[in-house]
Design an enzyme around this catalytic site. Structure first.
Site, PDB file in Angstrom:
ATOM      1  N   GLY A  71       0.827  -1.204   0.000  1.00  0.00           N
ATOM      2  CA  GLY A  71       0.000   0.000   0.000  1.00  0.00           C
ATOM      3  C   GLY A  71       0.855   1.245   0.000  1.00  0.00           C
ATOM      4  O   GLY A  71       2.007   1.232  -0.442  1.00  0.00           O
ATOM      5  N   SER A  72       0.324   2.317   0.530  1.00  0.00           N
ATOM      6  CA  SER A  72       1.012   3.610   0.511  1.00  0.00           C
ATOM      7  C   SER A  72       2.035   3.701   1.648  1.00  0.00           C
ATOM      8  O   SER A  72       1.916   3.013   2.668  1.00  0.00           O
ATOM      9  CB  SER A  72      -0.004   4.739   0.663  1.00  0.00           C
ATOM     10  OG  SER A  72      -0.565   4.735   1.967  1.00  0.00           O
ATOM     11  N   VAL A  87       0.279   4.648   5.133  1.00  0.00           N
ATOM     12  CA  VAL A  87      -0.380   3.543   5.839  1.00  0.00           C
ATOM     13  C   VAL A  87       0.647   2.497   6.252  1.00  0.00           C
ATOM     14  O   VAL A  87       0.542   1.885   7.320  1.00  0.00           O
ATOM     15  CB  VAL A  87      -1.475   2.917   4.959  1.00  0.00           C
ATOM     16  CG1 VAL A  87      -2.141   1.746   5.678  1.00  0.00           C
ATOM     17  CG2 VAL A  87      -2.522   3.955   4.582  1.00  0.00           C
ATOM     18  N   GLY A  88       1.686   2.307   5.418  1.00  0.00           N
ATOM     19  CA  GLY A  88       2.742   1.354   5.764  1.00  0.00           C
ATOM     20  C   GLY A  88       3.427   1.706   7.070  1.00  0.00           C
ATOM     21  O   GLY A  88       3.752   0.828   7.881  1.00  0.00           O
ATOM     22  N   GLU A 139       5.671  -3.353   1.048  1.00  0.00           N
ATOM     23  CA  GLU A 139       5.829  -2.970  -0.368  1.00  0.00           C
ATOM     24  C   GLU A 139       4.973  -1.733  -0.562  1.00  0.00           C
ATOM     25  O   GLU A 139       3.750  -1.806  -0.564  1.00  0.00           O
ATOM     26  CB  GLU A 139       5.389  -4.123  -1.275  1.00  0.00           C
ATOM     27  CG  GLU A 139       5.876  -3.957  -2.712  1.00  0.00           C
ATOM     28  CD  GLU A 139       4.939  -3.116  -3.560  1.00  0.00           C
ATOM     29  OE1 GLU A 139       5.191  -1.887  -3.664  1.00  0.00           O
ATOM     30  OE2 GLU A 139       3.973  -3.656  -4.104  1.00  0.00           O
ATOM     31  N   CYS A 151       1.919  -0.715  -8.913  1.00  0.00           N
ATOM     32  CA  CYS A 151       3.035  -0.405  -8.011  1.00  0.00           C
ATOM     33  C   CYS A 151       4.313  -0.153  -8.802  1.00  0.00           C
ATOM     34  O   CYS A 151       5.084   0.741  -8.485  1.00  0.00           O
ATOM     35  CB  CYS A 151       3.261  -1.559  -7.034  1.00  0.00           C
ATOM     36  SG  CYS A 151       1.885  -1.838  -5.909  1.00  0.00           S
TER      37      CYS A 151
END
Length: 646
Positions: free
Chosen positions: A336-337, A340-341, A358, A392
């Protein structure tokens, strides 16, 4: 004999037998082998008996067979022939929306949509982003419900961890068999849930998943074999190795851009390595997870295994946070972003729980001045507009050398303008014949618009697109071409995740300046360089800070599933795929055992408790001299010291 040893590498490294550049295919390798043998025979036929030559030739062929995994391939082929897998098609009934392009009864929506219906508390509404049709709803799970699923998965993993690799291959083959027999249905479901054309679903969802299964089935058992490690002379009587033990339960938080592959990706590697897998799917693509989850669970059930091994979590942030904090989950894999990671990592840190992150990228594609425009334009189009740019490792920055930039713009602009955008299924009056579909998230359209507006304000040229598609009611952003991108623009630094081709100029056709411009970004996932000279492309690429690189190609890394997938910096850390990704699903446990039965380590009396003051230190010093002094005289001195003080 020495000529053969050197030329054929019978007792040296395999690389001396077959140079890396010649490993293009079996024919080339065998041709090389025959040439070596013939050359060796002609040179020494008068000196060495033919029987010895024949024996050496046989040894070489045996080694070749081992190196090329021919025996492994034949054994797997025999396994596949003698153990056919069941067809689970009849066990998985298809709903009208899954079986038919025009299978949704609800009317197309208008305006904005909401995933929450106050009349249905505890439910999450699902929509087709291209038509805004309501697809249905799924549970918006609470922490208690997530914990219950994880508990079931943990219980199922106990017996699954004892299965053989052959049994695990059978389950994956069962999944594979269903996929290849239901390609269009899977593509349709992906299209309906995420708005992409069926061809994009075929390439990005089905093909990648099939290759993942093939690669894991062929290589996975070997990658998880104990890894033997060298020991020093002091421990020569010991055998040392690393074994790969299943973590237990893997918690996966998957993104929305490729709902089928992002869900099965970690199920494949997770269950093959002996784990249970609990996947939290995106709230924006939850409708398809019911169908995809059934495929995995049914493949387990028909082969006699507990289907609770694979669980699907639906819901909002609460459900994802519950997965991270659950005591039954042993490792988190997040895609994800970066924002949020960081929250996921922070949440996992409270429990010292390992994570793989990732976090997307700003992948550069470089066109050097010697690149042929007609050859590179198709790659620029695919890199920027596949899945409407929601990738991605999609191309977010195009670096075109100054002397060919205008030629490139002139060639690519008509192609971008000709892209057909619309509803990707034959429904709601559309025929589904489109190149670009919808954006999964309504909010992403606003983000894209901000980035495009900022670029134009700072001097970029907008050639086409640059706005929401006014002719379509769904979540569509027009395919866009921008040039004159500079590093101070937000679009050069922030992930776009949309159908934008952003072209930057490499002034003076300068390779060093190109490298500087490319690396002036905090992301580092993938990269590619196109040049008529492969050596030049490689020289540039090796100086790009990224987790992956290809020369004169794009996206092929992911179709070579023996390679690890992941990035650096804002693109995260840890790896999927390859032996690194498969082993990342396991605890690396170091093992030491006796090499020779009955020969064990003993503690010499001078350093055994209670330590003898006059002998202990001199004995230890002599031991160090023996094993670590480079001088032969120092080693001899160490031997005498051991005799004296031992």
């Amino acid at each position: 004999f020495f000529f053969l040893q050197r030329k054929m590498g019978l007792f040296d490294k395999a690389e001396e037998v077959i140079p890396e550049e010649e490993e293009a295919g079996m024919a080339a390798i065998l041709s090389r082998a025959v040439a070596i043998i013939e050359s060796a025979a002609l040179r020494i036929e008068d000196r060495v008996p033919h029987t010895i030559l024949a024996a050496l030739a046989v040894a070489f062929v045996i080694r070749l067979v081992v190196n090329l995994s021919i025996w492994h391939s034949l054994s797997l082929l025999l396994e596949y022939i003698t153990h056919p897998v069941p067809d689970i098609s009849e066990n998985i009934g298809l709903e009208p929306a899954e079986a038919d392009d025009d299978g949704i009864e609800s009317k197309p929506g208008t305006g904005s949509i909401s995933l929450v219906d106050k009349k249905k508390p505890g439910r999450l509404q699902c929509f087709d982003p291209s038509t805004l049709q309501l697809l249905g709803d799924v549970p918006a799970m609470t922490a208690a419900e997530v914990n219950e699923l994880c508990s079931k998965a943990k219980q199922a993993q106990k017996s699954w961890s004892q299965t053989t690799y052959k049994e695990r291959r059978v389950v994956l083959r069962t999944i594979q068999k269903y996929i290849v027999n239901h390609i269009e249905e899977i593509c349709r479901v992906c299209t309906r849930d995420s708005g992409k054309p069926k061809v994009d679903a075929l390439l990005g969802e089905v093909m990648t998943t099939c290759e993942k299964i093939r690669c894991i089935n062929f290589n996975g058992e070997e990658w998880l074999q104990p890894s033997y490690r060298p020991v020093g002379p002091m421990m020569a009587h010991k055998r040392a190795y690393v074994e790969y033990v299943p973590f237990g339960v893997l918690g996966v938080i998957a993104p929305w851009n490729y709902p089928f592959h992002n869900m099965l990706n970690h199920v494949i590697s997770g269950i093959f390595s002996g784990n249970a897998v609990v996947s939290k799917v995106s709230e924006h693509t939850s409708w398809s997870s019911t169908y995809f989850g059934k495929i995995c669970r049914m493949a387990l059930e028909v082969n006699g295994h507990d289907p609770d091994l694979v669980q699907t979590v639906t819901g909002f942030g609460e459900a994802g946070a519950a997965l991270v904090s659950c005591d039954d989950v042993d490792k988190i894999i997040f895609t994800g972003s970066p924002g949020v990671g960081r929250k996921v990592m922070e949440g996992a840190s409270k429990y010292l729980k390992p994570v793989i992150l990732e976090l997307g990228g700003k992948d550069p594609m470089v066109f050097c001045d010697d690149a042929k425009i007609k050859d590179v334009v198709p790659w620029a189009m695919r890199g920027c507009f596949q899945n409407s740019g929601q990738n991605c490792c999609g191309v977010e920055r195009l670096f075109v050398y100054e002397s060919i930039q205008q030629e490139f713009i002139d060639a690519v602009l008509p192609r971008v303008k000709s892209l057909r955008q619309g509803i990707p299924l034959a429904t709601c009056g559309a025929d589904g014949d489109v190149d670009c579909g919808a954006m999964v998230m309504e909010g992403q359209i606003g983000i894209i618009q901000e980035l495009v507006d900022d670029a134009v304000k700072k001097g970029a040229t907008l050639h086409c697109g640059g706005k929401r598609n006014p002719d379509l009611p769904g979540q569509f952003y027009e395919p866009t071409l921008l040039s004159g991108i500079t590093s101070d623009m937000r679009i050069a630094q922030e992930e776009v995740f949309g159908p934008i081709m952003a072209v930057a100029t490499v002034p003076g056709d300068d390779d060093e300046e190109c490298i500087r411009l490319v690396n002036n970004c905090s992301f580092g996932l993938g990269s590619s360089v196109y040049s008529a000279s492969q050596s030049r492309g490689m020289k540039i690429g090796k100086q790009i800070r990224s987790g992956m690189f290809t020369v004169n190609d794009f996206g092929v890394n992911y179709l070579i599933q023996s390679l690890p997938f992941g990035g650096v910096c804002e693109s995260g850390f840890g790896r999927f795929a390859g032996p690194e990704g498969l082993r990342a699903c396991c605890l690396e446990r170091s093992i030491v055992e006796d090499r020779i039965p009955g020969v064990r380590t003993t503690i010499p009396s001078p350093i055994d408790f209670p330590i003898k003051k006059e002998q202990g230190l001199p004995f230890g010093m002599a031991l160090i001299q023996l094993f670590y002094n480079e001088s032969i005289f120092g080693k001899i001195k160490g031997i005498f010291g051991l005799i004296k003080h031992g």
